[in-house]
Enzyme design. Sequence first.
Site, PDB file in Angstrom:
ATOM      1  N   HIS A  78     -15.838 -23.443 -22.093  1.00 33.41           N
ATOM      2  CA  HIS A  78     -15.526 -24.204 -23.133  1.00 33.41           C
ATOM      3  C   HIS A  78     -15.547 -25.651 -23.228  1.00 33.41           C
ATOM      4  O   HIS A  78     -15.434 -26.515 -22.789  1.00 33.41           O
ATOM      5  CB  HIS A  78     -15.055 -23.365 -23.874  1.00 33.41           C
ATOM      6  CG  HIS A  78     -14.688 -22.129 -23.789  1.00 33.41           C
ATOM      7  ND1 HIS A  78     -16.611 -21.050 -23.972  1.00 33.41           N
ATOM      8  CD2 HIS A  78     -13.698 -20.563 -23.765  1.00 33.41           C
ATOM      9  CE1 HIS A  78     -15.806 -20.154 -24.043  1.00 33.41           C
ATOM     10  NE2 HIS A  78     -14.602 -19.777 -23.371  1.00 33.41           N
ATOM     11  N   GLY A  93      -2.115 -27.421 -16.671  1.00 33.21           N
ATOM     12  CA  GLY A  93      -1.569 -26.881 -18.196  1.00 33.21           C
ATOM     13  C   GLY A  93      -0.739 -25.952 -18.822  1.00 33.21           C
ATOM     14  O   GLY A  93      -0.296 -26.355 -18.072  1.00 33.21           O
ATOM     15  N   ARG A  94      -1.146 -26.325 -19.539  1.00 37.47           N
ATOM     16  CA  ARG A  94      -0.292 -25.095 -20.764  1.00 37.47           C
ATOM     17  C   ARG A  94      -0.162 -24.173 -20.409  1.00 37.47           C
ATOM     18  O   ARG A  94      -1.170 -23.622 -19.803  1.00 37.47           O
ATOM     19  CB  ARG A  94      -0.526 -25.266 -22.262  1.00 37.47           C
ATOM     20  CG  ARG A  94       0.738 -24.491 -22.919  1.00 37.47           C
ATOM     21  CD  ARG A  94       0.130 -24.243 -24.490  1.00 37.47           C
ATOM     22  NE  ARG A  94       1.565 -24.213 -25.572  1.00 37.47           N
ATOM     23  CZ  ARG A  94       1.319 -22.661 -25.469  1.00 37.47           C
ATOM     24  NH1 ARG A  94       0.299 -21.475 -24.694  1.00 37.47           N
ATOM     25  NH2 ARG A  94       1.986 -21.751 -26.058  1.00 37.47           N
ATOM     26  N   ASP A  95       0.990 -23.426 -19.906  1.00 34.39           N
ATOM     27  CA  ASP A  95       1.098 -22.064 -19.169  1.00 34.39           C
ATOM     28  C   ASP A  95       0.186 -21.593 -18.119  1.00 34.39           C
ATOM     29  O   ASP A  95      -0.365 -20.911 -18.318  1.00 34.39           O
ATOM     30  CB  ASP A  95       0.750 -21.230 -20.618  1.00 34.39           C
ATOM     31  CG  ASP A  95       1.232 -19.201 -20.095  1.00 34.39           C
ATOM     32  OD1 ASP A  95       2.897 -19.356 -19.631  1.00 34.39           O
ATOM     33  OD2 ASP A  95       0.776 -19.118 -20.301  1.00 34.39           O
ATOM     34  N   HIS A 142     -12.099 -27.520 -23.328  1.00 36.27           N
ATOM     35  CA  HIS A 142     -12.003 -27.356 -20.939  1.00 36.27           C
ATOM     36  C   HIS A 142     -12.302 -28.776 -20.258  1.00 36.27           C
ATOM     37  O   HIS A 142     -12.608 -29.140 -19.568  1.00 36.27           O
ATOM     38  CB  HIS A 142     -12.855 -26.666 -20.401  1.00 36.27           C
ATOM     39  CG  HIS A 142     -11.903 -25.106 -20.705  1.00 36.27           C
ATOM     40  ND1 HIS A 142     -12.364 -23.888 -20.921  1.00 36.27           N
ATOM     41  CD2 HIS A 142     -10.437 -24.719 -20.450  1.00 36.27           C
ATOM     42  CE1 HIS A 142     -11.226 -22.916 -21.203  1.00 36.27           C
ATOM     43  NE2 HIS A 142     -10.292 -23.228 -20.623  1.00 36.27           N
ATOM     44  N   ALA A 179      -2.791  14.561 -14.757  1.00 32.91           N
ATOM     45  CA  ALA A 179      -2.535  13.085 -14.581  1.00 32.91           C
ATOM     46  C   ALA A 179      -0.999  12.970 -15.426  1.00 32.91           C
ATOM     47  O   ALA A 179      -0.842  12.158 -16.275  1.00 32.91           O
ATOM     48  CB  ALA A 179      -3.368  12.378 -15.308  1.00 32.91           C
ATOM     49  N   THR A 219      -9.383 -22.826 -12.214  1.00 30.80           N
ATOM     50  CA  THR A 219      -9.796 -21.665 -13.530  1.00 30.80           C
ATOM     51  C   THR A 219     -10.196 -21.136 -13.050  1.00 30.80           C
ATOM     52  O   THR A 219     -10.256 -20.272 -12.126  1.00 30.80           O
ATOM     53  CB  THR A 219     -10.706 -22.759 -14.331  1.00 30.80           C
ATOM     54  OG1 THR A 219     -10.978 -22.343 -16.189  1.00 30.80           O
ATOM     55  CG2 THR A 219     -12.111 -22.868 -13.546  1.00 30.80           C
ATOM     56  N   ARG A 220      -9.801 -19.768 -14.664  1.00 27.30           N
ATOM     57  CA  ARG A 220     -10.559 -18.428 -14.195  1.00 27.30           C
ATOM     58  C   ARG A 220     -10.518 -18.083 -15.456  1.00 27.30           C
ATOM     59  O   ARG A 220     -11.726 -16.936 -15.482  1.00 27.30           O
ATOM     60  CB  ARG A 220      -8.871 -17.399 -13.761  1.00 27.30           C
ATOM     61  CG  ARG A 220      -8.106 -16.606 -14.553  1.00 27.30           C
ATOM     62  CD  ARG A 220      -7.233 -16.025 -14.506  1.00 27.30           C
ATOM     63  NE  ARG A 220      -6.910 -15.468 -15.785  1.00 27.30           N
ATOM     64  CZ  ARG A 220      -5.714 -15.660 -16.697  1.00 27.30           C
ATOM     65  NH1 ARG A 220      -5.317 -16.478 -16.666  1.00 27.30           N
ATOM     66  NH2 ARG A 220      -5.700 -14.637 -17.461  1.00 27.30           N
ATOM     67  N   ALA A 266      -1.287 -19.838 -14.616  1.00 26.58           N
ATOM     68  CA  ALA A 266      -1.394 -18.950 -15.093  1.00 26.58           C
ATOM     69  C   ALA A 266       0.091 -17.915 -14.672  1.00 26.58           C
ATOM     70  O   ALA A 266       0.268 -17.373 -14.155  1.00 26.58           O
ATOM     71  CB  ALA A 266      -0.923 -19.414 -12.879  1.00 26.58           C
ATOM     72  N   ARG A 279      -1.700  14.201  -5.441  1.00 26.88           N
ATOM     73  CA  ARG A 279      -2.544  14.407  -7.081  1.00 26.88           C
ATOM     74  C   ARG A 279      -3.062  13.125  -7.490  1.00 26.88           C
ATOM     75  O   ARG A 279      -3.516  12.786  -8.273  1.00 26.88           O
ATOM     76  CB  ARG A 279      -1.288  14.592  -7.802  1.00 26.88           C
ATOM     77  CG  ARG A 279      -0.781  16.037  -8.072  1.00 26.88           C
ATOM     78  CD  ARG A 279       0.473  16.408  -9.253  1.00 26.88           C
ATOM     79  NE  ARG A 279       0.617  18.043  -8.867  1.00 26.88           N
ATOM     80  CZ  ARG A 279       1.452  18.623 -10.240  1.00 26.88           C
ATOM     81  NH1 ARG A 279       2.156  17.556 -10.625  1.00 26.88           N
ATOM     82  NH2 ARG A 279       2.090  20.130  -9.794  1.00 26.88           N
TER      83      ARG A 279
END
Length: 569
Positions: free
Chosen positions: A199, A287-289, A202, A474, A194-195, A291, A447
């Site tokens: 909750h 899990g789903r998706d 999880h 910029a 996990t990142r 990373a 720059r």
Amino acid sequence: MTQPNHAPIRELYVSPEAAETLKSDAGRMPSWDLTPRQACDLELLMNGGFFPLRGFMTQADYDGVLDDMRLSAGYLWPMPITLDVSHDFADGVEPGQDIALRDAEGVVLAIMSVTDKFSPDKSREAVQVYGADDQAHPSVHYLHHVAGPVYLGGPIKGIQPPMHYDFRGRRDSPNELRAHFRKMGWRRIVAFQTRNPLHRAHQELTFRAAREAQANLLIHPVVGMTKPGDVDHFTRVRCYEAVLDKYPHATTHLSLLNLAMRMAGPREAVWHGIIRRNHGLTHMIVGRDHAGPGKNSKGQDFYGPYAAQELFRQHQDEIGVEMVDFQHMVYVQERAQYHPESEVSAAETVLTISGTELRRRLREGLDIPEWFSFPEVVEQLRRTSPARSRQGFTVFFTGLSGSGKSTIANALLVKLMELGGRPVTLLDGDVVRKHLSSELGFSKEHRDINIKRIGYVASEITKNGGIAICAPIAPYAATRRAVRDMIEDHGAFIEVHVATSVEECERRDRKGLYALARAGKIAEFTGISDPYEVPEAPELRIQTEGYDVDYAAQQVLLKLEQMGLIGAD
């Protein structure tokens, strides 16, 4: 390549006596100061987390990984682990030389014997590893605008690991984790990668995974580099510790992984599996998706929702870790429980709070229900995510010379100081040039350095709850993106494009700079002999022609109020 999860794994550290000799020799070698990503990679190379790698990749290994997810020796490995350096440093190094690899403070961590020096095709790398050469992907942007242009490859000799002063009792090397499992008698261990803060969804997912695998649970969050904008790891670890007593102590362990994620979806899932195998794990939750980095430049997901599970499943036997796959967990109101969304009927009521909605509730001080998260986690998040009207932020004006940036910035400064409540600092381009960048010229490289210095100072002001107003030209989009990434780790970034035309800027030009540029007497002058890359999607675009300064500054104030950054507490 798999080993019993109790057996020690090969590390790349030399003996203490050899380390002392190498430290002495390092003073006579070319030295490379590692970037944060490289420092994470080096630590996992040295401690066995990246086994079977023996160093940063040679060109043969790099090409094999890009084309087939395999090292030149045939082993499965999906992610390039490369030492990217500048042209200047590469010009002073040839294959056959040793170089010292140092941390940001100059402490030598390892010696690398250079065997390969090559210039990669970064667009090819982006397509092969991340699926598209699309700079909406944070790692593709990093590849093109942060990573050096030359790669060095070769084996390393580890001298000492990087020093971590935070949460030292929670950091375990692969062999330390293997020893812990051996001591505890754990033979089946499932990893939860996990990142994010933990909750209730999880917790339910991890409970189910451990039951399904009949395994102990390792909560193994990443505390190296994650996706820009993620909750900082200090807050996340406090959240993990706050809810650790919700898990059975005899069967659960928390350990921190100093990994620099690439957000590469399916390939990353396979990579995470190999890393967990090296740490002694036997199972991993995918899990789903897994990373996934979010949306691409067309507003579509980079990867399919279960693409990571599919690729992991194809290589599961070779990875040596069994996948515990889960669908998205949702809260069913009628059952007052979390369930995989495939188990929910159309007649039932699903309650959900997205990450965006959670951030909004934190920002606006709204209630976060207990069915979604633990009060202990919410308390930690509120400590580092106060109401937006009390957070620091940066207003970043960009536009041509003479567009009115500095004048509007000064007017905004006064208006914000009149409101009070937070310290306000103006970082004007000319003033910064005088005090921070007096040695720099006006080449593109210089720059970029100047703008990044402004961004760094603004990020520190923002992090500490102040308001930074920046008013440089910029001209380059990539540099503005780098500054945005720097600042959005700590607070809001409001890009204001002062969209005054070149013709109007020339008409206003009291110093005669445009005339000198058109006469060829000023080289690389933005808008004349050097490009200005117009912001595609700034938070605010201001037309100054026909409007006074007070009106322009008021437009910025209204935008800040709309975003909740100023206004009543």
